[in-house]
Write an enzyme that holds these catalytic residues in place. Structure first.
Site, PDB file in Angstrom:
ATOM      1  N   TYR A  68       0.850  -1.193   0.000  1.00  0.00           N
ATOM      2  CA  TYR A  68       0.000   0.000   0.000  1.00  0.00           C
ATOM      3  C   TYR A  68       0.882   1.237   0.000  1.00  0.00           C
ATOM      4  O   TYR A  68       1.888   1.288   0.721  1.00  0.00           O
ATOM      5  CB  TYR A  68      -0.917   0.026   1.239  1.00  0.00           C
ATOM      6  CG  TYR A  68      -2.370  -0.108   0.852  1.00  0.00           C
ATOM      7  CD1 TYR A  68      -2.932   0.799  -0.036  1.00  0.00           C
ATOM      8  CD2 TYR A  68      -3.166  -1.138   1.348  1.00  0.00           C
ATOM      9  CE1 TYR A  68      -4.260   0.672  -0.420  1.00  0.00           C
ATOM     10  CE2 TYR A  68      -4.483  -1.262   0.967  1.00  0.00           C
ATOM     11  CZ  TYR A  68      -5.030  -0.347   0.081  1.00  0.00           C
ATOM     12  OH  TYR A  68      -6.323  -0.461  -0.310  1.00  0.00           O
ATOM     13  N   GLU A  70      -0.585   4.820  -0.527  1.00  0.00           N
ATOM     14  CA  GLU A  70      -1.374   6.034  -0.781  1.00  0.00           C
ATOM     15  C   GLU A  70      -0.549   7.265  -0.432  1.00  0.00           C
ATOM     16  O   GLU A  70       0.277   7.245   0.483  1.00  0.00           O
ATOM     17  CB  GLU A  70      -2.654   6.012   0.062  1.00  0.00           C
ATOM     18  CG  GLU A  70      -3.716   5.132  -0.553  1.00  0.00           C
ATOM     19  CD  GLU A  70      -4.954   5.009   0.307  1.00  0.00           C
ATOM     20  OE1 GLU A  70      -5.274   5.972   1.030  1.00  0.00           O
ATOM     21  OE2 GLU A  70      -5.571   3.944   0.262  1.00  0.00           O
ATOM     22  N   ASP A 245      -6.561  14.933 -23.888  1.00  0.00           N
ATOM     23  CA  ASP A 245      -6.527  13.486 -23.635  1.00  0.00           C
ATOM     24  C   ASP A 245      -5.841  12.849 -24.840  1.00  0.00           C
ATOM     25  O   ASP A 245      -6.428  12.720 -25.919  1.00  0.00           O
ATOM     26  CB  ASP A 245      -7.964  12.990 -23.480  1.00  0.00           C
ATOM     27  CG  ASP A 245      -8.059  11.488 -23.292  1.00  0.00           C
ATOM     28  OD1 ASP A 245      -7.047  10.798 -23.503  1.00  0.00           O
ATOM     29  OD2 ASP A 245      -9.155  11.014 -22.941  1.00  0.00           O
ATOM     30  N   THR A 274      -3.338   7.122 -21.495  1.00  0.00           N
ATOM     31  CA  THR A 274      -3.135   5.765 -21.006  1.00  0.00           C
ATOM     32  C   THR A 274      -1.717   5.374 -21.412  1.00  0.00           C
ATOM     33  O   THR A 274      -1.073   6.067 -22.218  1.00  0.00           O
ATOM     34  CB  THR A 274      -4.122   4.771 -21.644  1.00  0.00           C
ATOM     35  OG1 THR A 274      -4.056   4.919 -23.058  1.00  0.00           O
ATOM     36  CG2 THR A 274      -5.532   5.006 -21.166  1.00  0.00           C
ATOM     37  N   LYS A 277      -1.771   1.886 -25.027  1.00  0.00           N
ATOM     38  CA  LYS A 277      -2.244   1.897 -26.424  1.00  0.00           C
ATOM     39  C   LYS A 277      -1.029   2.060 -27.341  1.00  0.00           C
ATOM     40  O   LYS A 277      -0.152   1.205 -27.329  1.00  0.00           O
ATOM     41  CB  LYS A 277      -3.288   3.005 -26.606  1.00  0.00           C
ATOM     42  CG  LYS A 277      -4.538   2.808 -25.735  1.00  0.00           C
ATOM     43  CD  LYS A 277      -5.603   3.820 -26.089  1.00  0.00           C
ATOM     44  CE  LYS A 277      -6.903   3.571 -25.348  1.00  0.00           C
ATOM     45  NZ  LYS A 277      -6.972   4.184 -24.029  1.00  0.00           N
ATOM     46  N   ARG A 283      -1.162  -1.679 -18.862  1.00  0.00           N
ATOM     47  CA  ARG A 283      -2.484  -1.060 -18.788  1.00  0.00           C
ATOM     48  C   ARG A 283      -2.490  -0.054 -17.639  1.00  0.00           C
ATOM     49  O   ARG A 283      -2.320  -0.427 -16.477  1.00  0.00           O
ATOM     50  CB  ARG A 283      -3.487  -2.186 -18.529  1.00  0.00           C
ATOM     51  CG  ARG A 283      -4.935  -1.840 -18.583  1.00  0.00           C
ATOM     52  CD  ARG A 283      -5.736  -3.093 -18.831  1.00  0.00           C
ATOM     53  NE  ARG A 283      -5.419  -3.591 -20.159  1.00  0.00           N
ATOM     54  CZ  ARG A 283      -5.928  -3.086 -21.291  1.00  0.00           C
ATOM     55  NH1 ARG A 283      -6.789  -2.110 -21.245  1.00  0.00           N
ATOM     56  NH2 ARG A 283      -5.562  -3.571 -22.455  1.00  0.00           N
TER      57      ARG A 283
HETATM   58  N1  DSN Z   1     -11.448   1.877 -24.425  1.00  0.00           N
HETATM   59  C1  DSN Z   1     -10.630   2.863 -25.076  1.00  0.00           C
HETATM   60  C2  DSN Z   1     -10.667   2.728 -26.551  1.00  0.00           C
HETATM   61  O1  DSN Z   1     -10.847   1.627 -27.015  1.00  0.00           O
HETATM   62  O2  DSN Z   1     -10.480   3.708 -27.248  1.00  0.00           O
HETATM   63  C3  DSN Z   1     -11.001   4.224 -24.659  1.00  0.00           C
HETATM   64  O3  DSN Z   1     -11.594   4.193 -23.411  1.00  0.00           O
END
Ligand code: DSN
Length: 482
Positions: A68, A70, A245, A274, A277, A283
């Protein structure tokens, strides 16, 4: 991955790990093996997915998960966080260096979490902070109940302008059913009905009329680049905070495919992403910010987020270190070039693309000209071993569930080594499947938006053609599970 010694070590690590897992729950070990087999044997074209390196994957499976932590680096609510501090500081350092950001926060567990941290931080910095100052209060606990109600009212009445979902924006950009559409008064900007492109004059006009506290730029399904310098000018003119974003295209920013006005980081007050991607990491999420917003973002946990996932932050550090290598720039350029090849492959075969093409990693195929919904197309393609996701197109008559589009992306197959010719073949195979799919009917014989009939033999033919390419470009080539 080309290093034979590393391949042998990776294979041995996973073989032994699966044995240990199987000793407790063999069905999980089996599902884990099967997932690799399935990923190896299919054409992964989901625009938001990728294949992380074995180093990134291995980093996630450690005892950092048990801790933990935090709070923030050097300022935790638990004892014994010295190694978590090391890990989080390294992830943040790599992120700052990679993106040229003054400040990076590596704790968000996902893109939605990163956006929530950003929203909270903007409200804290722009609304709560000045309000407390005007009321001579150090923090909200000093307020009378009456003042607290007034502040809550003010926090709950701020405005956000974001890109609409069916134009390619994300749920968290002010979509009414999402929390972002409920915590803010929201308005949305779309794309030009003729061209499908963003019209900055329209965005500016909306911003002038609406006077939002926050303008959100960025997208999940817009196949074009955005001029973030222009978005910042619009934000400055109306006194808004510009939040970008970049979850989808962070890899293209990291790989210097998007530079200058197309690089959001120098223009936005806060940039979220994120890490799994196009950035090809574990992730998770990440927030980058100017010095001005850093203190409020840094309080993301525990104000917005639960305990940080230290094992994932460690993997973020490894992935960000990989993205700082020169080879990542080549990868990012290939992702963009391959998207162009895929788009041309469709256009040459008469298919319709939203905006008529792409200049990022996304191709949005409008499947209505095949007489199908996105749901039918997605299912027929999956039968043929082509993994995609259905997606709305602008002003979609079939709504967000059935949709009229298929969103395709090049990051994953580019990681496998697919190039121009393979992506042209991928377009050919997809068109072949869709040409041979008919909409089905419901049990009562009415037209269905979900059921479909794929002509006999097509799935096998497409799988055979894919197998050749997949064999030529294996996934984790040195990884042998025995
Ligand atoms: N789930 C992501 C996507 O596939 O673009 C965005 O949240």
């Amino acid at each position: 991955m080309a290093d034979q010694n590393l391949d042998a070590l990776t294979s041995s690590a996973y073989q032994q790990a699966l044995e240990v897992i199987a000793s407790v729950e063999p069905r999980i070990a089996e599902a884990t093996r099967q997932e690799l087999t399935d990923q190896r044997g299919s054409l992964k074209l989901i625009a938001s997915e990728n294949y992380a390196s074995p180093a990134v994957l291995l980093t996630m499976g450690t005892w950092f998960s048990d801790k933990y932590a935090e709070g923030t680096i050097g300022h935790r609510f638990y004892a014994g966080c010295q190694n978590v501090d090391t890990v989080e500081a390294l992830a943040a350092e790599h992120a700052r260096e990679l993106f040229g950001a003054p400040y990076a926060y590596a704790q968000p567990h996902s893109g939605i979490d990163a956006n929530l941290v950003a929203f909270w931080s903007i409200l804290a910095h722009r609304v709560e902070g000045p309000w407390l100052q005007n009321h001579d209060a150090k923090n909200v606990n000093d307020l009378t109940d009456e003042d607290w109600e007034s502040l809550r009212h003010e926090l709950g009445n701020q405005r956000l302008l974001g890109m609409s979902l069916d134009s390619g924006g994300h749920l968290t950009h002010g979509f009414r059913p999402n929390i972002s559409g409920k915590m803010f008064h929201q308005q949305q900007y779309g794309t030009d009905p003729e061209t499908g492109l963003l019209d900055y004059d329209v965005v500016a006009e909306k911003a002038r009329e609406f006077k939002p506290l926050v303008i959100v730029a960025g997208y999940s399904a817009y196949p074009r680049r955005v001029n973030f310098a222009t978005m910042r000018e619009i934000a400055d003119e109306v006194g808004a905070t510009l939040m970008v974003d970049m979850a989808h295209f962070a890899g293209l920013v990291a790989g210097k495919v998007f530079t200058g006005d197309e690089d959001p980081v120098p223009h936005a007050h806060i940039t979220t992403t994120t890490t799994h991607k196009s950035l090809r990491g574990p992730r998770g999420g990440l927030v980058l910010a100017t010095e001005e917003y850093a203190p409020s973002v840094d309080r993301g946990c525990p104000m917005v987020l639960g305990g940080p996932l230290s094992h994932i932050m460690a993997a973020k550090a490894v992935a960000l270190a990989e993205a700082r290598q020169e080879s990542f720039r080549g990868y990012a350029q290939d992702v963009a070039d391959n998207a162009k090849s895929l788009a041309e492959g469709f256009l040459n075969r008469g298919a319709e693309l939203v905006t008529g093409g792409t200049d990022n990693h996304i191709v949005l195929l409008d499947v209505s000209s095949f007489g199908l919904t996105g749901r039918q197309a997605e299912s027929a393609l999956l039968d043929a071993g082509v993994v995609t996701n259905r997606n709305s197109v602008p002003a979609d008559p079939n709504g967000a569930w059935y949709t009229s589009g298929i969103r395709l992306g090049t990051p994953a197959l580019t990681t496998r080594g697919f190039g121009h010719d393979e992506f042209d073949t991928v377009a050919e195979l997809i068109v072949h499947v869709l040409d041979n799919t008919q909409p089905g009917t419901t049990k009562d014989g009415k037209p269905s938006k979900a059921s479909y009939v794929l002509a006999d033999g097509i799935a096998d033919k497409v799988k055979d053609a894919s197998a050749e390419m997949l064999h030529k470009h294996p996934l984790y080539p040195g990884l042998d599970l025995g």
